[in-house]
Every structure is written in structure tokens, then in C-alpha cells.
Design a protein around this motif. Sequence first.
Motif, PDB file in Angstrom:
ATOM      1  N   LEU A   1       0.853  -1.189   0.000  1.00 25.15           N
ATOM      2  CA  LEU A   1       0.000   0.000   0.000  1.00 25.15           C
ATOM      3  C   LEU A   1       0.883   1.231   0.000  1.00 25.15           C
ATOM      4  CD1 LEU A   1       0.045   1.342   3.111  1.00 25.15           C
ATOM      5  CD2 LEU A   1      -1.315  -0.703   3.586  1.00 25.15           C
ATOM      6  N   THR A   2       0.276   2.366  -0.327  1.00 28.85           N
ATOM      7  CA  THR A   2       0.995   3.631  -0.363  1.00 28.85           C
ATOM      8  C   THR A   2       0.270   4.659   0.498  1.00 28.85           C
ATOM      9  OG1 THR A   2       1.861   5.373  -1.806  1.00 28.85           O
ATOM     10  CG2 THR A   2      -0.229   4.411  -2.428  1.00 28.85           C
ATOM     11  N   ARG A   3       1.055   5.560   1.095  1.00 28.94           N
ATOM     12  CA  ARG A   3       0.494   6.644   1.901  1.00 28.94           C
ATOM     13  C   ARG A   3       1.045   7.973   1.404  1.00 28.94           C
ATOM     14  NH1 ARG A   3       2.411   3.099   5.949  1.00 28.94           N
ATOM     15  NH2 ARG A   3       0.765   1.856   6.942  1.00 28.94           N
ATOM     16  N   LEU A   4       0.210   8.973   1.415  1.00 31.69           N
ATOM     17  CA  LEU A   4       0.610  10.341   1.120  1.00 31.69           C
ATOM     18  C   LEU A   4       0.343  11.165   2.371  1.00 31.69           C
ATOM     19  CD1 LEU A   4      -0.990  10.581  -2.420  1.00 31.69           C
ATOM     20  CD2 LEU A   4       1.451  10.416  -1.921  1.00 31.69           C
ATOM     21  N   ASN A   5       1.407  11.801   2.888  1.00 29.96           N
ATOM     22  CA  ASN A   5       1.298  12.531   4.162  1.00 29.96           C
ATOM     23  C   ASN A   5       0.709  11.652   5.267  1.00 29.96           C
ATOM     24  OD1 ASN A   5       2.487  14.834   3.162  1.00 29.96           O
ATOM     25  ND2 ASN A   5       0.551  15.848   2.703  1.00 29.96           N
TER      26      ASN A   5
ATOM     27  N   LEU B   1       9.106  -1.020   4.949  1.00 29.44           N
ATOM     28  CA  LEU B   1       8.554   0.318   4.793  1.00 29.44           C
ATOM     29  C   LEU B   1       9.595   1.198   4.117  1.00 29.44           C
ATOM     30  CD1 LEU B   1       6.344   2.472   5.405  1.00 29.44           C
ATOM     31  CD2 LEU B   1       7.563   2.911   7.561  1.00 29.44           C
ATOM     32  N   ILE B   2       9.215   1.819   2.994  1.00 28.92           N
ATOM     33  CA  ILE B   2      10.100   2.716   2.240  1.00 28.92           C
ATOM     34  C   ILE B   2       9.516   4.115   2.347  1.00 28.92           C
ATOM     35  CG2 ILE B   2      11.123   3.224  -0.008  1.00 28.92           C
ATOM     36  CD1 ILE B   2      10.644   0.215  -0.678  1.00 28.92           C
ATOM     37  N   ALA B   3      10.194   4.991   3.064  1.00 27.33           N
ATOM     38  CA  ALA B   3       9.659   6.321   3.360  1.00 27.33           C
ATOM     39  C   ALA B   3      10.538   7.395   2.732  1.00 27.33           C
ATOM     40  CB  ALA B   3       9.565   6.531   4.863  1.00 27.33           C
ATOM     41  N   THR B   4       9.902   8.300   1.995  1.00 29.62           N
ATOM     42  CA  THR B   4      10.567   9.478   1.441  1.00 29.62           C
ATOM     43  C   THR B   4       9.781  10.688   1.944  1.00 29.62           C
ATOM     44  OG1 THR B   4       9.288   9.047  -0.581  1.00 29.62           O
ATOM     45  CG2 THR B   4      11.596   8.402  -0.592  1.00 29.62           C
ATOM     46  N   PRO B   5      10.294  11.376   2.970  1.00 31.11           N
ATOM     47  CA  PRO B   5       9.486  12.374   3.678  1.00 31.11           C
ATOM     48  C   PRO B   5       9.286  13.691   2.943  1.00 31.11           C
ATOM     49  CG  PRO B   5      11.681  12.268   4.608  1.00 31.11           C
ATOM     50  CD  PRO B   5      11.593  11.160   3.617  1.00 31.11           C
ATOM     51  N   ARG B   6      10.082  13.945   1.904  1.00 29.29           N
ATOM     52  CA  ARG B   6       9.949  15.238   1.213  1.00 29.29           C
ATOM     53  C   ARG B   6       9.957  14.993  -0.295  1.00 29.29           C
ATOM     54  NH1 ARG B   6      10.013  20.408   2.869  1.00 29.29           N
ATOM     55  NH2 ARG B   6      10.687  22.055   1.440  1.00 29.29           N
TER      56      ARG B   6
ATOM     57  N   HIS C   1       3.979  22.099  -8.146  1.00 31.25           N
ATOM     58  CA  HIS C   1       5.240  21.373  -8.132  1.00 31.25           C
ATOM     59  C   HIS C   1       6.181  21.880  -7.041  1.00 31.25           C
ATOM     60  CE1 HIS C   1       6.134  24.903 -10.644  1.00 31.25           C
ATOM     61  NE2 HIS C   1       7.359  24.781 -10.196  1.00 31.25           N
ATOM     62  N   THR C   2       5.789  22.918  -6.290  1.00 36.66           N
ATOM     63  CA  THR C   2       6.629  23.444  -5.210  1.00 36.66           C
ATOM     64  C   THR C   2       6.121  23.078  -3.824  1.00 36.66           C
ATOM     65  OG1 THR C   2       5.418  25.544  -5.208  1.00 36.66           O
ATOM     66  CG2 THR C   2       7.351  25.395  -6.644  1.00 36.66           C
ATOM     67  N   THR C   3       5.028  22.323  -3.725  1.00 40.34           N
ATOM     68  CA  THR C   3       4.464  21.939  -2.432  1.00 40.34           C
ATOM     69  C   THR C   3       4.938  20.532  -2.070  1.00 40.34           C
ATOM     70  OG1 THR C   3       2.494  23.280  -2.820  1.00 40.34           O
ATOM     71  CG2 THR C   3       2.368  21.586  -1.112  1.00 40.34           C
ATOM     72  N   PRO C   4       5.728  20.376  -1.006  1.00 40.39           N
ATOM     73  CA  PRO C   4       6.243  19.049  -0.660  1.00 40.39           C
ATOM     74  C   PRO C   4       5.199  18.186   0.035  1.00 40.39           C
ATOM     75  CG  PRO C   4       7.008  20.651   0.930  1.00 40.39           C
ATOM     76  CD  PRO C   4       6.255  21.431  -0.120  1.00 40.39           C
ATOM     77  N   PHE C   5       5.367  16.886  -0.048  1.00 41.05           N
ATOM     78  CA  PHE C   5       4.507  15.942   0.652  1.00 41.05           C
ATOM     79  C   PHE C   5       5.333  14.709   0.999  1.00 41.05           C
ATOM     80  CE2 PHE C   5       4.140  15.279  -3.891  1.00 41.05           C
ATOM     81  CZ  PHE C   5       4.308  13.911  -4.048  1.00 41.05           C
ATOM     82  N   ALA C   6       4.874  13.966   1.967  1.00 43.18           N
ATOM     83  CA  ALA C   6       5.541  12.726   2.369  1.00 43.18           C
ATOM     84  C   ALA C   6       4.927  11.549   1.613  1.00 43.18           C
ATOM     85  CB  ALA C   6       5.400  12.518   3.871  1.00 43.18           C
ATOM     86  N   HIS C   7       5.790  10.590   1.257  1.00 35.46           N
ATOM     87  CA  HIS C   7       5.342   9.421   0.494  1.00 35.46           C
ATOM     88  C   HIS C   7       5.880   8.169   1.165  1.00 35.46           C
ATOM     89  CE1 HIS C   7       5.256   6.521  -2.896  1.00 35.46           C
ATOM     90  NE2 HIS C   7       4.181   7.183  -3.249  1.00 35.46           N
ATOM     91  N   GLU C   8       5.024   7.175   1.347  1.00 34.76           N
ATOM     92  CA  GLU C   8       5.429   5.910   1.955  1.00 34.76           C
ATOM     93  C   GLU C   8       4.904   4.743   1.127  1.00 34.76           C
ATOM     94  OE1 GLU C   8       5.452   7.068   6.716  1.00 34.76           O
ATOM     95  OE2 GLU C   8       3.764   5.957   5.858  1.00 34.76           O
TER      96      GLU C   8
END
Length: 335
Positions: free
Chosen positions: A191-195, A282-287, A263-270
Motif C-alpha cells: 500500500l501507499t500513503r501520502l502525508n 517500509l520505504i519512506a521518502t518524507p519530502r 510542483h513546489t508543495t512538498p509531501f511525504a510518500h510511503e
Amino acid sequence: MPDVASQRSRGLVLAAGLQTDFVSPLSSGLGRYTYYEESLNTTEAPAEDNELGLETHDDRSPTDPGPGSKGGQGSIVVPADLNQLGFWLTLLLGTPDTTDNEDGSWTHVFESGADTLPSATLQRALGSGRWKIAKGLMVNSIAFGLAKSEDGYRTFRLDCMAREVYTAGAPIEADPAAMAARAKLPAKRGLTRLNSVVNAQLVSGEFTFANNLQREDYADSADDAGDLASAMEPGDLSFSGNPTYRFKRGAALNGAIDLFTSHTTPFAHEIEYARSDTSSLLIATPRCFAPPAVPAANGPGPVDFSTSITARQVVGETPAPLMTVTLTNAVESYS
């Protein structure tokens, strides 16, 4: 002439172990790992040597070539076996920070951005008394997907570079250590998570993390002939993905498209793959950043929208790595 059966790959064992440094291959201590494909090959190619003044037949035909630099590259497709995967993640990201959960499982936390990365010695049987040997093997990138339409088990593709790849008449180690207990991940898991919220109807997604290794050749007499790489230096990191989401009738179900508005608004992706509480990845890219996504109508069927995600490290008073990978499994150490 008697019929001779063709060599088949199903029973050809792959074994590998971590080297103490890039130029010192192992002579023992390999462990067994399973794989689906392996395409490592030498990159050595002869160089033209247009020496003049020889007694030649004619002045249009080339003369003997000169030696080229030795090296190797190729890919290994491995199962998403959560007990075996820690070895390949160690090559990709470096030694993890490991915690004993005191329930028969350990949690290994890998962070991107290490100044130096480990290398490995690898052997794979070719059959009929021949082995493929790779020394100074390093993992340049890893590619993985998230589509649940696939059946069977999930796989990861590792693109590798090596100091040397060759064939030999004997293995480095005749009896590698037994592989860890199996913990294969079904392809339907993920599964994937955004923020930190599951707020997207993900249809498919392919993601890649790359070390962008660069071969370095120093005048250091690391080998007698001087034709082997002195080092493989990690370059600029990159994480990219191309997810596709399904647009739903209920506005509250389209949280993803609300994030992809600038394209300038950051979000977290998991991305999370889990078999149980004691076996997960779990693969997390926070920005992360992505260009705006606008749904298109491609016929009478469902409406989808896609974007391209890239990741950056977190800077400021509390900096954080571009990517953190948390692996929980039944293996205590990969060193």
C-alpha cells in the motif's frame, strides 16, 4: 556424436558475501540467495592500437588491439523475500541500525546518503564445472512496483556494477552457508500513503532509487596490471516514481489530486509491504515533489490521473535522509 542436454538455470545456485573493502574479495563466508534473473557481464572491451611503422599486409586493415579496462555490470532480479532482502539493502544503502525486538524479530533501519557503500563477492554456478565470479559487486539502483494486479510473488530489480566479472573452473566457496528461512512477499501485498494517510486509489506505480555510482581509476597500483577500478564512488542520489491513481466520484476519496496541485508543495510518500507484524518493509521518502496532475478521459471507462514523483532530503534544524527503509524480519545481522 552423443546428444548433450542443454544447461538449464533452475538449479544453479547463487551465493554472495560482503567484502571488507572494495579491492579485497572474499575467499570464504558466502551465503546462498535466490534469484529470478542474473545478467552480470564483463564490460571489458579492447581498445584500438593504431601503432605505425609495422610490417603490414596493407594500410587499411586494423592491427592488434590494446587492453581495455576491466569491470562488469548487469542486473539481478531477486524475490521480495524479507529475510534475504536485507543483504541487498546493505549493498544499496550501507549498514543498518538494528534493534532486537525480543520476539524473534529484528528491525533494521537503512538511511540513504552514506559516504561509502559496501561491496560483495558473488558466485553463481553455470553448470558443467564452471562458475561466474563477480568481485567488488555494488548495487547501483533498485526498482520496485506497487501494482496489485500482479499474481505470484513480488520482485525487486537490482542494477549492479562490479570491479571484475569472469568465469572460473572452481567456485570461491564450494559449500556456501544455507539461506535464511523463507519470507516471500505475495505480489498482492502493498500500500501507499501520502502525508501518512492512505488517501489515494492507486492503480499502479513503479519506483526507482539510484546511487549513480561512478567508476574511479587512481594511480594507486591497486592491481598489478592497473586495469581494475580503484573505487566505485556514490554520486548524487535520486528517487523517482510514476504512480497512476483512479479518480473517484466522492470528493473525499481524491485526496491525492489535492496534493498534486503545485510542483513546489512538498509531501511525504510511503510504500509499505507487510506479511505480518514481525515481517514487513517500509520505504519512506518524507519530502517529495510532483507536477500538477489533471485527470484525462481516455474513453468511456474509469478516469485515471498520473504524476511523476521525485524525492529530496530534508534540510534545516532537523535534517533527514532522502529515503529511509525499515525492514523487520527474522535475521539478526547481515555483516
